[in-house]
Design a protein around this motif. Structure first.
Motif, PDB file in Angstrom:
ATOM      1  N   ARG A 204      45.198  -0.046  27.035  1.00  0.00           N
ATOM      2  CA  ARG A 204      43.646  -0.590  27.174  1.00  0.00           C
ATOM      3  C   ARG A 204      42.725  -0.255  28.278  1.00  0.00           C
ATOM      4  O   ARG A 204      42.111  -0.854  28.510  1.00  0.00           O
ATOM      5  CB  ARG A 204      43.421  -1.638  25.906  1.00  0.00           C
ATOM      6  CG  ARG A 204      43.518  -1.175  24.322  1.00  0.00           C
ATOM      7  CD  ARG A 204      43.231  -2.761  23.758  1.00  0.00           C
ATOM      8  NE  ARG A 204      41.779  -2.955  23.694  1.00  0.00           N
ATOM      9  CZ  ARG A 204      41.450  -4.130  23.052  1.00  0.00           C
ATOM     10  NH1 ARG A 204      42.021  -5.292  21.903  1.00  0.00           N
ATOM     11  NH2 ARG A 204      40.350  -4.733  23.111  1.00  0.00           N
ATOM     12  N   GLN A 205      43.799  -1.437  29.094  1.00  0.00           N
ATOM     13  CA  GLN A 205      43.206  -1.750  30.141  1.00  0.00           C
ATOM     14  C   GLN A 205      43.464  -0.313  31.351  1.00  0.00           C
ATOM     15  O   GLN A 205      42.975  -0.212  32.416  1.00  0.00           O
ATOM     16  CB  GLN A 205      44.317  -3.043  30.859  1.00  0.00           C
ATOM     17  CG  GLN A 205      44.373  -4.447  30.214  1.00  0.00           C
ATOM     18  CD  GLN A 205      42.821  -4.402  30.827  1.00  0.00           C
ATOM     19  OE1 GLN A 205      41.962  -4.880  31.540  1.00  0.00           O
ATOM     20  NE2 GLN A 205      42.046  -4.901  29.015  1.00  0.00           N
ATOM     21  N   THR A 206      44.612   0.048  31.527  1.00  0.00           N
ATOM     22  CA  THR A 206      44.949   1.713  32.025  1.00  0.00           C
ATOM     23  C   THR A 206      45.244   2.386  31.976  1.00  0.00           C
ATOM     24  O   THR A 206      44.302   3.172  33.023  1.00  0.00           O
ATOM     25  CB  THR A 206      46.552   0.885  33.042  1.00  0.00           C
ATOM     26  OG1 THR A 206      47.461   0.997  31.887  1.00  0.00           O
ATOM     27  CG2 THR A 206      46.732   0.034  33.273  1.00  0.00           C
ATOM     28  N   GLY A 207      44.350   2.594  30.950  1.00  0.00           N
ATOM     29  CA  GLY A 207      44.287   4.797  29.884  1.00  0.00           C
ATOM     30  C   GLY A 207      46.042   4.997  30.212  1.00  0.00           C
ATOM     31  O   GLY A 207      45.590   6.219  29.698  1.00  0.00           O
ATOM     32  N   ASP A 208      46.792   4.306  30.405  1.00  0.00           N
ATOM     33  CA  ASP A 208      48.092   5.273  30.423  1.00  0.00           C
ATOM     34  C   ASP A 208      48.183   6.127  28.519  1.00  0.00           C
ATOM     35  O   ASP A 208      48.414   4.414  28.378  1.00  0.00           O
ATOM     36  CB  ASP A 208      49.514   4.196  31.426  1.00  0.00           C
ATOM     37  CG  ASP A 208      49.014   4.276  32.589  1.00  0.00           C
ATOM     38  OD1 ASP A 208      48.648   5.227  33.274  1.00  0.00           O
ATOM     39  OD2 ASP A 208      49.419   3.291  33.210  1.00  0.00           O
ATOM     40  N   THR A 209      48.488   6.888  28.586  1.00  0.00           N
ATOM     41  CA  THR A 209      49.128   7.289  27.660  1.00  0.00           C
ATOM     42  C   THR A 209      50.589   7.545  27.377  1.00  0.00           C
ATOM     43  O   THR A 209      51.423   8.717  28.439  1.00  0.00           O
ATOM     44  CB  THR A 209      48.120   8.221  27.290  1.00  0.00           C
ATOM     45  OG1 THR A 209      46.975   8.084  27.324  1.00  0.00           O
ATOM     46  CG2 THR A 209      48.208   8.863  25.490  1.00  0.00           C
ATOM     47  N   THR A 210      51.223   7.351  26.288  1.00  0.00           N
ATOM     48  CA  THR A 210      52.536   7.934  26.207  1.00  0.00           C
ATOM     49  C   THR A 210      52.315   8.325  24.758  1.00  0.00           C
ATOM     50  O   THR A 210      51.982   8.507  23.394  1.00  0.00           O
ATOM     51  CB  THR A 210      53.445   6.812  26.722  1.00  0.00           C
ATOM     52  OG1 THR A 210      53.230   5.653  25.641  1.00  0.00           O
ATOM     53  CG2 THR A 210      53.259   6.409  27.808  1.00  0.00           C
ATOM     54  N   THR A 211      53.799   8.971  24.541  1.00  0.00           N
ATOM     55  CA  THR A 211      54.036   9.565  23.169  1.00  0.00           C
ATOM     56  C   THR A 211      55.147   8.808  21.858  1.00  0.00           C
ATOM     57  O   THR A 211      55.814   8.811  22.845  1.00  0.00           O
ATOM     58  CB  THR A 211      54.304  11.194  23.098  1.00  0.00           C
ATOM     59  OG1 THR A 211      53.005  11.552  23.346  1.00  0.00           O
ATOM     60  CG2 THR A 211      54.614  11.546  21.776  1.00  0.00           C
ATOM     61  N   LEU A 212      54.698   8.125  21.137  1.00  0.00           N
ATOM     62  CA  LEU A 212      55.635   7.165  20.562  1.00  0.00           C
ATOM     63  C   LEU A 212      56.481   7.939  20.218  1.00  0.00           C
ATOM     64  O   LEU A 212      55.911   9.265  18.582  1.00  0.00           O
ATOM     65  CB  LEU A 212      54.624   6.583  19.285  1.00  0.00           C
ATOM     66  CG  LEU A 212      55.549   5.348  18.578  1.00  0.00           C
ATOM     67  CD1 LEU A 212      55.693   4.558  19.280  1.00  0.00           C
ATOM     68  CD2 LEU A 212      54.361   5.374  17.726  1.00  0.00           C
ATOM     69  N   VAL A 213      57.962   7.900  20.648  1.00  0.00           N
ATOM     70  CA  VAL A 213      58.941   8.312  19.222  1.00  0.00           C
ATOM     71  C   VAL A 213      58.905   7.408  18.619  1.00  0.00           C
ATOM     72  O   VAL A 213      59.573   6.536  18.121  1.00  0.00           O
ATOM     73  CB  VAL A 213      60.108   8.681  20.345  1.00  0.00           C
ATOM     74  CG1 VAL A 213      62.174   8.383  20.025  1.00  0.00           C
ATOM     75  CG2 VAL A 213      60.232   8.636  21.687  1.00  0.00           C
ATOM     76  N   LEU A 214      59.200   8.289  16.850  1.00  0.00           N
ATOM     77  CA  LEU A 214      59.260   8.239  16.105  1.00  0.00           C
ATOM     78  C   LEU A 214      61.427   8.188  15.409  1.00  0.00           C
ATOM     79  O   LEU A 214      61.777   9.283  15.425  1.00  0.00           O
ATOM     80  CB  LEU A 214      58.779   8.608  14.594  1.00  0.00           C
ATOM     81  CG  LEU A 214      56.971   8.488  15.319  1.00  0.00           C
ATOM     82  CD1 LEU A 214      56.323   9.640  14.302  1.00  0.00           C
ATOM     83  CD2 LEU A 214      57.004   7.391  14.445  1.00  0.00           C
ATOM     84  N   SER A 215      61.810   7.110  15.317  1.00  0.00           N
ATOM     85  CA  SER A 215      62.711   6.791  15.304  1.00  0.00           C
ATOM     86  C   SER A 215      63.595   7.075  13.592  1.00  0.00           C
ATOM     87  O   SER A 215      63.036   5.671  12.941  1.00  0.00           O
ATOM     88  CB  SER A 215      63.611   5.670  15.656  1.00  0.00           C
ATOM     89  OG  SER A 215      65.061   5.351  15.891  1.00  0.00           O
ATOM     90  N   GLY A 216      63.970   7.385  12.919  1.00  0.00           N
ATOM     91  CA  GLY A 216      64.799   7.526  11.440  1.00  0.00           C
ATOM     92  C   GLY A 216      63.600   8.123  10.668  1.00  0.00           C
ATOM     93  O   GLY A 216      63.470   7.932   9.283  1.00  0.00           O
ATOM     94  N   VAL A 217      62.073   8.563  11.250  1.00  0.00           N
ATOM     95  CA  VAL A 217      61.247   9.456  10.403  1.00  0.00           C
ATOM     96  C   VAL A 217      62.194  10.493   9.495  1.00  0.00           C
ATOM     97  O   VAL A 217      61.863  11.618  10.900  1.00  0.00           O
ATOM     98  CB  VAL A 217      59.756   9.779  11.197  1.00  0.00           C
ATOM     99  CG1 VAL A 217      58.930   9.817  10.244  1.00  0.00           C
ATOM    100  CG2 VAL A 217      59.621   7.623  11.349  1.00  0.00           C
ATOM    101  N   CYS A 218      61.261  11.555   8.583  1.00  0.00           N
ATOM    102  CA  CYS A 218      62.064  12.177   8.105  1.00  0.00           C
ATOM    103  C   CYS A 218      60.516  13.311   7.516  1.00  0.00           C
ATOM    104  O   CYS A 218      59.911  12.330   6.681  1.00  0.00           O
ATOM    105  CB  CYS A 218      63.484  12.326   7.508  1.00  0.00           C
ATOM    106  SG  CYS A 218      64.876  12.061   8.254  1.00  0.00           S
ATOM    107  N   ALA A 219      60.567  14.781   7.753  1.00  0.00           N
ATOM    108  CA  ALA A 219      59.280  15.170   7.336  1.00  0.00           C
ATOM    109  C   ALA A 219      60.710  15.624   5.779  1.00  0.00           C
ATOM    110  O   ALA A 219      61.316  15.243   5.545  1.00  0.00           O
ATOM    111  CB  ALA A 219      59.703  16.743   7.751  1.00  0.00           C
ATOM    112  N   PRO A 220      59.331  16.177   4.968  1.00  0.00           N
ATOM    113  CA  PRO A 220      59.262  15.139   3.620  1.00  0.00           C
ATOM    114  C   PRO A 220      61.134  16.331   3.173  1.00  0.00           C
ATOM    115  O   PRO A 220      60.382  17.550   3.249  1.00  0.00           O
ATOM    116  CB  PRO A 220      58.233  15.795   2.475  1.00  0.00           C
ATOM    117  CG  PRO A 220      57.293  15.373   3.592  1.00  0.00           C
ATOM    118  CD  PRO A 220      58.317  15.566   4.808  1.00  0.00           C
ATOM    119  N   GLY A 221      62.118  16.078   2.565  1.00  0.00           N
ATOM    120  CA  GLY A 221      62.790  17.216   2.127  1.00  0.00           C
ATOM    121  C   GLY A 221      63.735  17.492   3.713  1.00  0.00           C
ATOM    122  O   GLY A 221      64.404  17.760   3.246  1.00  0.00           O
TER     123      GLY A 221
END
Length: 532
Positions: free
Chosen positions: A511-528
């Motif tokens: 919110r202060q700097t505007g720096d953007t990163t992509t969150l790494v989702l750990s252990g999340v699976c797509a259906p099946g």
């Protein structure tokens, strides 16, 4: 729709590109009327940001199923309203997101729209087996009548030996993009997001997978709610089903969900891991000012919710209204908006919205902020607790001066959009879907500008925090960042969590700097399917 053959041939099928057509030639015109001779053809003029057009897609699915094997061909003609909707790859993403399986022609600069004298979205045009126009209807809700008319037309044409029952090469196909994303990310077109700092939770509406995903704020998997298949089944986390869920609101262990595709509001008890329906009938509402018991009143594509004590405010996108659900009495009614699609300020009961899709509440000043998508504007309802002077629950247009008031905070109108920072009078957005409030600041997911914007409510000045008018996936700072149609956002003290819808990703913006990163989702699976 009435059918009478006109002495007018359907204009040629010409456009920028075809989607859902196997191996289109370089010329981009794989379908011609000569090749469709003997088929009854239904043209659907649509644009992918239009909620009424999305409703018609559901009607067309029913028609496709009813007339499977019949000499009926459905062709989508995508005539873009917004600049962003003119890009081939953006339309391709929409075709995948909404699981459209019939061919779609991208109408280059609305040339087809003009050739067919179309006046509004959506419009359906029927063409006979010899290529002559025989019927036109505009708007949504004509599905059952259209099906009857198609059946009658086919019977008459078959008796006259005008139809060709041989199969076409236009069998429905699955979009390649829809298949490709399954192999690269566990999410599929996430629409909204909700951050809970108190319990270190992140709630993600995994809309394209018809489920909710719960992680820590760092992206570690906690739970999945829903089977991943579309449906409206209540039950536990494993057996419950949703259909394109969007906005969420949290109170203690209760998570409220706008189950958009089902026209329902669902409540999830996080302690008992159970899902129940608390509002809606699964039937799309057609009445202009409905009210009554929550489970007996039909809804119309609820897109976002926000909790205000025992009141749940609902952005009823399909109705162009704001609704209110009393969680104590379990009664629901229209709180603001006539139901006409427009941008009109004034008393809440007399005001107009245009597909409201995002909500944020200022509890101190008693204001409800709204991302009014089709108006490309940010609206506000102030004096939320002011009494309304007269009953407005009739079909007549209400004329009320008292009660809550609607105003435009910033932005343009139905056909005034763009990307421009500055004072409220000059600011432009493009189909914003999300809004969040904190510390006197209003943050906006400016969806079709692929940007995160911020309004300083004290000065009225808007500035771009991250992203620019160009779609993509790139981390960075400020305008060097790239998003692809972000649909929702939620705030913590330091971060903006963003549902970056067409990137199938969750992003974090400082919110202060505007720096953007992509969150790494750990252990999340797509259906099946789990990624390595």
């Amino acid at each position: 729709m009435t059918f009478a053959r006109e002495p007018v041939r359907a204009p040629a099928l010409k456009g920028l590109a075809w989607l859902n057509v196997a191996d289109p030639p370089p010329a981009g015109e794989p379908l011609r009327w000569e090749g469709l001779k003997g088929k009854l053809v239904l043209l659907d003029f649509w644009t992918y940001g239009c909620i009424n057009c999305l409703h018609v897609l559901d009607e067309l699915r029913e028609i496709e199923a009813e007339f499977a094997g019949e000499p009926l061909v459905i062709l989508g003609i995508h005539s873009a309203k917004f600049t962003n909707e003119q890009e081939v790859e953006h339309v391709r993403a929409a075709v995948a997101r909404y699981d459209i399986r019939h061919p779609v022609l991208i109408d280059d600069h609305m040339a087809m729209w003009q050739a067919y004298s179309v006046r509004g979205w959506p419009t359906l045009v029927l063409v006979d087996p010899d290529g002559y126009l025989i019927g036109t209807v505009s708007g949504e809700g004509h599905g059952p009548q259209l099906a009857k008319a198609i059946a009658a037309a086919l019977k008459q044409l078959r008796a006259a030996l005008l139809v060709d029952d041989r199969p076409t090469a236009l069998a429905p196909i699955q979009s390649l993009l829809a298949e490709a994303t399954i192999a690269t990310t566990p999410l599929h077109f996430p629409g909204k997001i909700l951050a809970d700092t108190e319990h270190d939770r992140l709630y993600i509406a995994d809309s394209g997978h018809h489920r909710l995903v719960v992680t820590t704020l760092a992206g570690e998997q906690i739970a999945t709610i829903g089977t991943g298949q579309p449906g409206a089944q209540d039950g536990d986390f494993i057996s419950a089903t949703f259909r394109t869920p969007q906005g969420m609101a949290l109170a203690d262990n209760l998570l409220y969900v706008a189950d958009t595709g089902n026209h329902l509001i669902r409540r999830i008890d996080l302690a008992t891991e159970s899902v129940v329906t608390i509002a809606g009938t699964s039937v799309q509402n057609r009445a202009r000012f409905p009210q009554g018991p929550a489970l007996e009143t039909p809804l119309n594509s609820p897109w976002d919710v926000v909790l205000d004590g025992t009141t749940l405010w609902i952005a009823m996108a399909g109705q162009h209204q704001i609704w209110s659900l009393d969680l104590t009495e379990m009664e629901i009614h229209v709180a603001a908006g006539r139901g006409s699609e427009a941008r009109l300020d004034g008393a809440a009961a007399a005001a107009c919205f245009a597909q409201p899709s995002g909500l944020a509440l200022d509890t101190t000043c008693r204001r409800l902020y709204i991302a009014d998508s089709e108006a490309s504007a940010i609206r506000v309802i102030s004096d939320l607790d002011a009494p309304v002077s007269e009953d407005t629950s009739t079909e007549a247009d209400p004329l009320v001066t008292g009660g809550p008031q609607v105003a435009t905070v910033a932005g343009g109108d139905l056909f005034e959009f763009g990307l421009r920072d500055g004072a409220a009078a000059v600011v432009r957005f493009q189909h914003p879907l999300g809004v969040a409030f904190a510390d006197g600041m209003l943050y906006i997911a400016d969806t079709y500008n692929h940007a995160i914007r911020r309004i300083d409510l004290a000065s009225g000045v808007t500035r771009t925090v991250a992203g620019a008018a160009e779609s993509g996936l790139a981390d960075g700072r400020g305008r060097d960042t790239r998003f692809f149609e972000p649909g929702g956002l939620s705030l913590t003290d330091t971060m903006i969590y963003v549902a970056d819808t067409n990137n199938h990703a969750i992003r974090r913006v400082d919110r202060q700097t505007g720096d953007t990163t992509t969150l790494v989702l750990s252990g999340v699976c797509a259906p099946g399917f789990c990624l390595p």
